[in-house]
Design a protein around this motif. Sequence first.
Motif, PDB file in Angstrom:
ATOM      1  N   UNK A  98       0.814  -1.217   0.000  1.00 20.03           N
ATOM      2  CA  UNK A  98       0.000   0.000   0.000  1.00 20.03           C
ATOM      3  C   UNK A  98       0.849   1.269   0.000  1.00 20.03           C
ATOM      4  N   UNK A  99       2.127   1.148   0.318  1.00 23.50           N
ATOM      5  CA  UNK A  99       3.000   2.313   0.316  1.00 23.50           C
ATOM      6  C   UNK A  99       3.837   2.438  -0.963  1.00 23.50           C
ATOM      7  N   UNK A 100       3.585   1.560  -1.921  1.00 26.75           N
ATOM      8  CA  UNK A 100       4.352   1.583  -3.163  1.00 26.75           C
ATOM      9  C   UNK A 100       3.553   2.311  -4.248  1.00 26.75           C
ATOM     10  N   UNK A 101       4.198   3.277  -4.900  1.00 29.72           N
ATOM     11  CA  UNK A 101       3.588   4.005  -6.011  1.00 29.72           C
ATOM     12  C   UNK A 101       4.313   3.571  -7.287  1.00 29.72           C
ATOM     13  N   UNK A 102       3.680   2.634  -8.003  1.00 24.06           N
ATOM     14  CA  UNK A 102       4.349   1.947  -9.097  1.00 24.06           C
ATOM     15  C   UNK A 102       4.722   2.879 -10.242  1.00 24.06           C
ATOM     16  N   UNK A 103       4.034   4.009 -10.363  1.00 24.43           N
ATOM     17  CA  UNK A 103       4.333   4.954 -11.430  1.00 24.43           C
ATOM     18  C   UNK A 103       5.757   5.493 -11.303  1.00 24.43           C
ATOM     19  N   UNK A 111      15.357  -2.519  -8.574  1.00 27.58           N
ATOM     20  CA  UNK A 111      14.262  -3.360  -8.103  1.00 27.58           C
ATOM     21  C   UNK A 111      14.250  -4.694  -8.836  1.00 27.58           C
ATOM     22  N   UNK A 112      14.674  -4.697 -10.107  1.00 30.10           N
ATOM     23  CA  UNK A 112      14.717  -5.929 -10.894  1.00 30.10           C
ATOM     24  C   UNK A 112      15.799  -6.861 -10.360  1.00 30.10           C
ATOM     25  N   UNK A 113      16.922  -6.288  -9.929  1.00 29.75           N
ATOM     26  CA  UNK A 113      17.987  -7.092  -9.335  1.00 29.75           C
ATOM     27  C   UNK A 113      17.527  -7.709  -8.021  1.00 29.75           C
ATOM     28  N   UNK A 114      16.826  -6.919  -7.204  1.00 32.69           N
ATOM     29  CA  UNK A 114      16.308  -7.439  -5.924  1.00 32.69           C
ATOM     30  C   UNK A 114      15.329  -8.575  -6.183  1.00 32.69           C
ATOM     31  N   UNK A 155      11.570  -3.587   0.311  1.00 35.51           N
ATOM     32  CA  UNK A 155      12.570  -2.811  -0.432  1.00 35.51           C
ATOM     33  C   UNK A 155      11.916  -1.685  -1.233  1.00 35.51           C
ATOM     34  N   UNK A 156      10.782  -1.949  -1.867  1.00 33.50           N
ATOM     35  CA  UNK A 156      10.138  -0.933  -2.699  1.00 33.50           C
ATOM     36  C   UNK A 156       9.663   0.274  -1.890  1.00 33.50           C
ATOM     37  N   UNK A 157       9.513   0.107  -0.583  1.00 35.39           N
ATOM     38  CA  UNK A 157       9.157   1.256   0.264  1.00 35.39           C
ATOM     39  C   UNK A 157      10.249   2.327   0.270  1.00 35.39           C
ATOM     40  N   UNK A 158      11.442   1.977  -0.182  1.00 40.45           N
ATOM     41  CA  UNK A 158      12.575   2.904  -0.169  1.00 40.45           C
ATOM     42  C   UNK A 158      12.224   4.247  -0.788  1.00 40.45           C
ATOM     43  N   UNK A 159      11.357   4.238  -1.791  1.00 37.72           N
ATOM     44  CA  UNK A 159      11.056   5.456  -2.540  1.00 37.72           C
ATOM     45  C   UNK A 159       9.824   6.190  -2.019  1.00 37.72           C
ATOM     46  N   UNK A 226       2.596  15.272  -7.703  1.00 41.57           N
ATOM     47  CA  UNK A 226       1.922  14.932  -8.955  1.00 41.57           C
ATOM     48  C   UNK A 226       1.008  13.723  -8.831  1.00 41.57           C
ATOM     49  N   UNK A 227       1.208  12.913  -7.769  1.00 39.53           N
ATOM     50  CA  UNK A 227       0.356  11.735  -7.631  1.00 39.53           C
ATOM     51  C   UNK A 227      -0.386  11.719  -6.310  1.00 39.53           C
TER      52      UNK A 227
END
Length: 228
Positions: A98-103, A111-114, A155-159, A226-227
């Motif tokens: 829920x905290x990841x903004x895929x855009x 992220x692909x390496x992870x 990991x994706x929460x990093x951003x 913007x999002x």
Amino acid sequence: MKKTIPHIVYFLLFAIHMYSVSEDLQSLRMATKPLICVVLIAYLFQATRLKSTFQKLVAVGLAFGLIGDIFLMLPNKFLFGLGAFLIGHICYVVAFYKQVYFIQLNKHKIRLLIALILSLYSYNFYNLLSPSLGIEKYPVILYIFVIAMMGYFAFLRKYQTNLWSFLAIMIGAVLFIISDSILAANKFVAYIANSGLIIMGTYMLAQYGITLGTVLDNSRKAIPSSIK
């Protein structure tokens, strides 16, 4: 001083429980193990009042961790414990998702390496376990997949959050993978010396890291205008 009390209480509990494991004090171990998630839930509630969905999901994940801890102390209840922890990890996955903004993710190629690292680890770890799995085969496959997803979304929460929240939860997720891997290898493959100490040490730090990261989170500051 008031803010440090939950941390002092938790690490005092950490020390007592680790002592009970190292000295094989079964009564003390069974008395302290359920308190791990109880103390963390109390800390999370006291610090956040569980105002956000993210905080509520982590609290529910900790509650299922408590249930899993109890089942794993009982004889012949491994699958029940596995199921409780599985639900807990699903709660963590949803919370982090829920905290990841895929855009925003296209510019973050790491992220692909992870994802590749987690996929290779999961595949090879399952191959290590598979010769010894019986009726546990499919629950274990599902569990490996879910905990890998938990690590990936951590990991994706990093951003999307501040550095300290990201680091606390990311380290917690990695320690959870280590703890569960050693537990499974010790149960299904071969005895690992001092496995009880390693499993509980990494597990307690993992749950603490995830809880601390949830308290430290302020993801709204990281969401681009913007999002919003």
